[in-house]
Design a protein around this motif. Structure first.
Motif, PDB file in Angstrom:
ATOM      1  N   THR A 261       1.152  10.811  -6.772  1.00 59.06           N
ATOM      2  CA  THR A 261       0.923  11.928  -6.010  1.00 59.06           C
ATOM      3  C   THR A 261       0.209  11.251  -5.184  1.00 59.06           C
ATOM      4  OG1 THR A 261       0.776  13.440  -7.654  1.00 59.06           O
ATOM      5  CG2 THR A 261       0.165  14.047  -5.400  1.00 59.06           C
ATOM      6  N   ALA A 262      -0.653  10.118  -5.499  1.00 54.90           N
ATOM      7  CA  ALA A 262      -0.724   9.363  -5.317  1.00 54.90           C
ATOM      8  C   ALA A 262      -0.193   8.553  -3.992  1.00 54.90           C
ATOM      9  CB  ALA A 262      -1.849   8.267  -5.640  1.00 54.90           C
ATOM     10  N   LEU A 263       0.541   7.841  -5.199  1.00 55.74           N
ATOM     11  CA  LEU A 263       2.142   6.712  -4.359  1.00 55.74           C
ATOM     12  C   LEU A 263       2.181   8.274  -3.639  1.00 55.74           C
ATOM     13  CD1 LEU A 263       3.209   4.274  -3.460  1.00 55.74           C
ATOM     14  CD2 LEU A 263       5.265   5.242  -5.655  1.00 55.74           C
ATOM     15  N   ASN A 264       2.607   8.769  -3.286  1.00 59.13           N
ATOM     16  CA  ASN A 264       3.412   8.929  -1.759  1.00 59.13           C
ATOM     17  C   ASN A 264       2.410  10.000  -1.112  1.00 59.13           C
ATOM     18  OD1 ASN A 264       4.982  11.640  -1.220  1.00 59.13           O
ATOM     19  ND2 ASN A 264       4.078  13.079  -1.613  1.00 59.13           N
ATOM     20  N   GLN A 265       1.066  10.040  -1.512  1.00 62.48           N
ATOM     21  CA  GLN A 265       0.114  10.181  -0.287  1.00 62.48           C
ATOM     22  C   GLN A 265      -0.122   9.501   0.406  1.00 62.48           C
ATOM     23  OE1 GLN A 265      -1.349  13.100   0.770  1.00 62.48           O
ATOM     24  NE2 GLN A 265      -2.390  12.155   2.655  1.00 62.48           N
ATOM     25  N   ARG A 266      -0.595   7.763  -0.467  1.00 66.17           N
ATOM     26  CA  ARG A 266      -0.690   6.821   0.950  1.00 66.17           C
ATOM     27  C   ARG A 266       1.015   6.343   1.470  1.00 66.17           C
ATOM     28  NH1 ARG A 266      -2.137   4.163  -4.681  1.00 66.17           N
ATOM     29  NH2 ARG A 266      -4.526   4.313  -4.977  1.00 66.17           N
ATOM     30  N   LEU A 267       2.040   6.734   1.197  1.00 62.13           N
ATOM     31  CA  LEU A 267       3.253   6.356   2.078  1.00 62.13           C
ATOM     32  C   LEU A 267       2.933   7.319   3.212  1.00 62.13           C
ATOM     33  CD1 LEU A 267       6.051   6.588  -1.007  1.00 62.13           C
ATOM     34  CD2 LEU A 267       4.954   4.829   0.417  1.00 62.13           C
ATOM     35  N   GLU A 268       2.415   8.815   3.124  1.00 61.15           N
ATOM     36  CA  GLU A 268       2.587   9.981   4.206  1.00 61.15           C
ATOM     37  C   GLU A 268       1.616   9.425   5.362  1.00 61.15           C
ATOM     38  OE1 GLU A 268       3.380  12.755   5.493  1.00 61.15           O
ATOM     39  OE2 GLU A 268       4.890  13.593   3.441  1.00 61.15           O
ATOM     40  N   ASP A 269       0.396   8.408   4.525  1.00 63.64           N
ATOM     41  CA  ASP A 269      -0.612   8.328   5.572  1.00 63.64           C
ATOM     42  C   ASP A 269      -0.446   6.159   6.409  1.00 63.64           C
ATOM     43  OD1 ASP A 269      -2.616   9.493   4.393  1.00 63.64           O
ATOM     44  OD2 ASP A 269      -3.157   8.076   3.091  1.00 63.64           O
ATOM     45  N   ALA A 270       0.667   5.935   5.642  1.00 65.18           N
ATOM     46  CA  ALA A 270       1.365   4.494   5.864  1.00 65.18           C
ATOM     47  C   ALA A 270       2.367   5.302   7.260  1.00 65.18           C
ATOM     48  CB  ALA A 270       2.169   3.972   4.779  1.00 65.18           C
ATOM     49  N   LEU A 271       2.969   6.153   7.429  1.00 66.64           N
ATOM     50  CA  LEU A 271       4.638   6.612   7.897  1.00 66.64           C
ATOM     51  C   LEU A 271       3.336   6.881   9.274  1.00 66.64           C
ATOM     52  CD1 LEU A 271       5.980   8.842   5.777  1.00 66.64           C
ATOM     53  CD2 LEU A 271       7.316   6.732   7.212  1.00 66.64           C
ATOM     54  N   ALA A 272       2.084   7.436   9.066  1.00 63.93           N
ATOM     55  CA  ALA A 272       1.234   7.670   9.881  1.00 63.93           C
ATOM     56  C   ALA A 272       0.252   6.725  11.214  1.00 63.93           C
ATOM     57  CB  ALA A 272       0.086   8.775   9.395  1.00 63.93           C
ATOM     58  N   ARG A 273       0.502   5.494  10.559  1.00 65.78           N
ATOM     59  CA  ARG A 273      -0.150   4.661  10.989  1.00 65.78           C
ATOM     60  C   ARG A 273       0.825   3.376  11.653  1.00 65.78           C
ATOM     61  NH1 ARG A 273      -3.314   4.718   6.496  1.00 65.78           N
ATOM     62  NH2 ARG A 273      -3.043   2.646   5.342  1.00 65.78           N
ATOM     63  N   ILE A 274       2.358   3.245  10.744  1.00 67.01           N
ATOM     64  CA  ILE A 274       2.792   2.300  11.673  1.00 67.01           C
ATOM     65  C   ILE A 274       4.306   3.167  12.756  1.00 67.01           C
ATOM     66  CG2 ILE A 274       3.180   1.323   9.888  1.00 67.01           C
ATOM     67  CD1 ILE A 274       5.673   1.901   8.732  1.00 67.01           C
ATOM     68  N   ASP A 275       4.314   1.914  13.842  1.00 65.15           N
ATOM     69  CA  ASP A 275       5.790   2.711  14.195  1.00 65.15           C
ATOM     70  C   ASP A 275       6.811   1.661  14.219  1.00 65.15           C
ATOM     71  OD1 ASP A 275       3.869   3.979  16.099  1.00 65.15           O
ATOM     72  OD2 ASP A 275       3.210   1.964  16.956  1.00 65.15           O
ATOM     73  N   ASP A 276       7.335   0.863  13.537  1.00 62.00           N
ATOM     74  CA  ASP A 276       8.161   0.049  13.512  1.00 62.00           C
ATOM     75  C   ASP A 276       9.309   0.708  12.623  1.00 62.00           C
ATOM     76  OD1 ASP A 276      10.366  -1.569  12.981  1.00 62.00           O
ATOM     77  OD2 ASP A 276       9.265  -3.212  11.379  1.00 62.00           O
ATOM     78  N   PRO A 277      10.703   1.297  12.987  1.00 63.79           N
ATOM     79  CA  PRO A 277      11.782   1.867  12.838  1.00 63.79           C
ATOM     80  C   PRO A 277      12.397   1.908  11.366  1.00 63.79           C
ATOM     81  CG  PRO A 277      11.964   1.515  14.818  1.00 63.79           C
ATOM     82  CD  PRO A 277      10.936   0.461  14.624  1.00 63.79           C
ATOM     83  N   GLU A 278      11.935   0.604  11.120  1.00 67.14           N
ATOM     84  CA  GLU A 278      12.719   0.189   9.969  1.00 67.14           C
ATOM     85  C   GLU A 278      11.994   0.771   9.228  1.00 67.14           C
ATOM     86  OE1 GLU A 278      14.559  -4.312  10.357  1.00 67.14           O
ATOM     87  OE2 GLU A 278      15.807  -4.065  11.813  1.00 67.14           O
ATOM     88  N   ALA A 279      11.104   0.063   9.161  1.00 68.90           N
ATOM     89  CA  ALA A 279       9.992   0.005   8.058  1.00 68.90           C
ATOM     90  C   ALA A 279       9.342   1.582   7.579  1.00 68.90           C
ATOM     91  CB  ALA A 279       8.649  -0.315   8.658  1.00 68.90           C
ATOM     92  N   ILE A 280       9.263   2.672   8.909  1.00 65.27           N
ATOM     93  CA  ILE A 280       9.858   3.673   9.037  1.00 65.27           C
ATOM     94  C   ILE A 280      10.372   4.794   8.122  1.00 65.27           C
ATOM     95  CG2 ILE A 280       9.613   6.564   9.534  1.00 65.27           C
ATOM     96  CD1 ILE A 280       7.843   5.167  12.040  1.00 65.27           C
ATOM     97  N   THR A 281      12.084   3.676   8.452  1.00 68.36           N
ATOM     98  CA  THR A 281      13.024   4.303   7.905  1.00 68.36           C
ATOM     99  C   THR A 281      12.818   3.599   5.223  1.00 68.36           C
ATOM    100  OG1 THR A 281      14.554   4.472   9.351  1.00 68.36           O
ATOM    101  CG2 THR A 281      15.166   3.713   7.304  1.00 68.36           C
ATOM    102  N   SER A 282      12.435   2.993   5.744  1.00 71.19           N
ATOM    103  CA  SER A 282      11.896   2.017   4.379  1.00 71.19           C
ATOM    104  C   SER A 282      10.895   3.311   3.426  1.00 71.19           C
ATOM    105  CB  SER A 282      11.981   0.840   4.240  1.00 71.19           C
ATOM    106  OG  SER A 282      11.722   0.565   2.822  1.00 71.19           O
ATOM    107  N   LEU A 283       9.976   3.309   3.948  1.00 67.10           N
ATOM    108  CA  LEU A 283       9.103   3.920   4.205  1.00 67.10           C
ATOM    109  C   LEU A 283       9.624   5.790   3.163  1.00 67.10           C
ATOM    110  CD1 LEU A 283       5.755   2.976   5.635  1.00 67.10           C
ATOM    111  CD2 LEU A 283       6.336   2.923   3.124  1.00 67.10           C
ATOM    112  N   HIS A 284      10.086   6.332   4.102  1.00 63.82           N
ATOM    113  CA  HIS A 284      10.829   7.727   4.412  1.00 63.82           C
ATOM    114  C   HIS A 284      11.563   8.143   2.855  1.00 63.82           C
ATOM    115  CE1 HIS A 284       9.605  10.166   7.478  1.00 63.82           C
ATOM    116  NE2 HIS A 284      10.228   9.495   8.054  1.00 63.82           N
ATOM    117  N   GLN A 285      12.802   6.472   2.991  1.00 63.37           N
ATOM    118  CA  GLN A 285      13.045   6.752   1.213  1.00 63.37           C
ATOM    119  C   GLN A 285      12.694   6.941   0.306  1.00 63.37           C
ATOM    120  OE1 GLN A 285      16.199   3.167   2.496  1.00 63.37           O
ATOM    121  NE2 GLN A 285      17.549   4.504   3.639  1.00 63.37           N
TER     122      GLN A 285
END
Length: 465
Positions: A261-285
């Motif tokens: 759950t904590a890891l999922n929350q950190r992924l949410e926070d990371a998605l909110a702070r980056i703009d790189d489309p490839e990184a966003i796709t990887s984080l979503h996966q």
């Protein structure tokens, strides 16, 4: 539902009483006693009968020997005179003597018998014969001059004595067998109570009470005490294993779910702070994988919980299953439309059962999700609820291959692996929740005569249609 479960247990207890091993032992003891007593009587009766006839025969032999001496000394006239005197003094009942003397031409000279018996005088034969309507034991012999004599005794007294012996035996047999059955039944009742106490413990286990133990008996320990001790030791071990299982489940839920759950929350926070489309796709996966793992963990824990509580309905509240099903179907109508399907619901009102509302919701949701996943586009889905309860969910998709019908409720099994998403635990959870509520689930073809046979999942009471 709970009433049906109690009725099934009551029927099982009644069947157990009808087939009681203890009562069968008591009956076998009584039958064995009756058999032994009967054999003993037959032997004693045969000995008494033999001795009675032997004593009577000895009397007849002595009598006929004396008559033969009289004939040798006094001749036919003297023998006739002596026989008349004996017949005048003879009793009319009991072991009444019976005589007849005939000459060489077969004419009766003296005696009270009316006809000569079918006995051989040449060998002085003895045997049972008739004198009128009376049964007699007699011996015949041949004297000098062709004269033949028969001396006999009525068997009425001996037969009366043997008849009384038979009656006494029957009375004794009834008393002995009755006493043996009473003693056996008394012991059987005590044995039945002790076995009932052990069965009562297992009934308590069936109801979810893992604290129940078999009571110890006073006095010298016996085989049942040893059995009770083994049962208690086994239950102690089962209770410890169940506690360990719960501890492991709780630890898994805490130690694995929390960091995920904590890891999922950190992924949410990371998605909110980056703009790189490839990184966003990887984080979503990565986020999807984390959520999938959480769902897998939840499903496994739910299956384990449902299976551990199988059949334990005592603490469950009454749930309006009709209202619960109606609300779920209303929610799924929109999802069905989005998938190009039509959901129709046929729900009998007023079906109330003892159940875990959350688990029954999961059961129906998983069946509806499965139907949405595999239903053919543009086709209909049907949800039916009938008293029992009987829950039916049908689709018009490919259906379940015959080879998979027996395994479709196994964990991680997917009938259409190429089309399936998820971990293959949805139907396994349906089966576990059904078993937890004394229900069973099965699958069959909705339309066996079509190319797309469809699937019909039916949840119904265990042992029912």
């Amino acid at each position: 539902m709970a009433q049906k479960s109690l009725a099934q247990k009551s029927l099982a207890q009644k069947s157990l009483a009808q087939k009681s091993l203890a009562m069968a032992i008591a009956l076998r003891v009584a039958l064995a006693t009756a058999l032994v007593c009967t054999v003993v009587f037959v032997l004693v009766y045969a000995v008494l009968q033999h001795q009675s006839r032997a004593a009577l025969q000895a009397t007849i032999d002595t009598d006929i020997a004396g008559l033969s001496d009289i004939y040798r000394v006094e001749g036919p006239d003297g023998l006739s005179q002596r026989l008349r005197e004996r017949l005048d003094l003879a009793p009319t009942a009991g072991e009444r003597p019976v005589y007849i003397v005939v000459d060489a031409q077969g004419r009766a000279l003296v005696g009270d018998a009316t006809q000569w018996p079918k006995l051989d005088t040449a060998v002085s034969e003895a045997g049972i014969t008739k004198a009128g309507d009376e049964t007699i034991l007699a011996r015949v012999t041949q004297l000098r001059g062709g004269v033949k004599i028969m001396a006999g005794r009525s068997m009425a007294l001996a037969e009366q004595s043997l008849s009384q012996t038979r009656l006494l035996f029957l009375a004794a047999l009834v008393l002995i067998v009755g006493g043996a059955f009473f003693i056996g039944e008394f012991g059987a009742r005590k044995l039945r109570r002790r076995i009932g106490a052990i069965n009562g413990v297992f009934d308590s286990l069936y109801d979810g009470d893992f604290k129940a133990r078999t009571p110890a008996t006073a006095g010298r320990p016996d085989e049942l005490d040893a059995l009770s001790g083994h049962v208690n030791l086994t239950l102690d071990r089962v209770e410890r294993l169940l506690k360990a299982q719960r501890d492991v489940s709780d630890n898994i839920a805490h130690e694995v779910r929390t960091p995920l759950t904590a890891l999922n929350q950190r992924l949410e926070d990371a998605l909110a702070r980056i703009d790189d489309p490839e990184a966003i796709t990887s984080l979503h996966q990565a986020q999807d994988q984390v959520r999938g793992t959480l769902r897998l963990l939840d499903s496994l824990l739910d299956i384990a919980s449902a299976e551990a509580q199988r059949g334990d309905l005592r603490a469950l509240p009454e749930v309006d299953l009709s209202e619960l099903a109606r609300q779920l179907c209303e929610l799924y109508e929109a999802s069905a439309e989005e998938a190009g399907l039509t959901l129709t619901a046929d729900i009998t009102e007023g079906i109330v059962v003892r159940a875990d509302a959350m688990q029954m919701s999961r059961l129906m949701v998983n069946l509806l999700d499965n139907a949405l996943k595999y239903g053919a586009a543009g086709s209909a889905l049907r949800f039916t609820l009938r008293p029992g309860p009987v829950i039916t969910v049908e689709d018009e998709g490919q259906g379940v291959p015959d080879a998979d019908k027996g395994r479709v409720f196994d964990r991680y099994h997917r009938a259409h692996a190429s089309m399936a998403k998820g971990h293959g635990l949805g139907l396994a959870l349906v089966a576990a929740i059904a078993g937890r509520h004394n229900l069973s689930v099965r699958v069959e073809d909705s339309h066996p005569d079509r190319v797309n046979k469809g699937a019909r999942f039916i949840v119904s009471p265990e042992g029912g249609a």
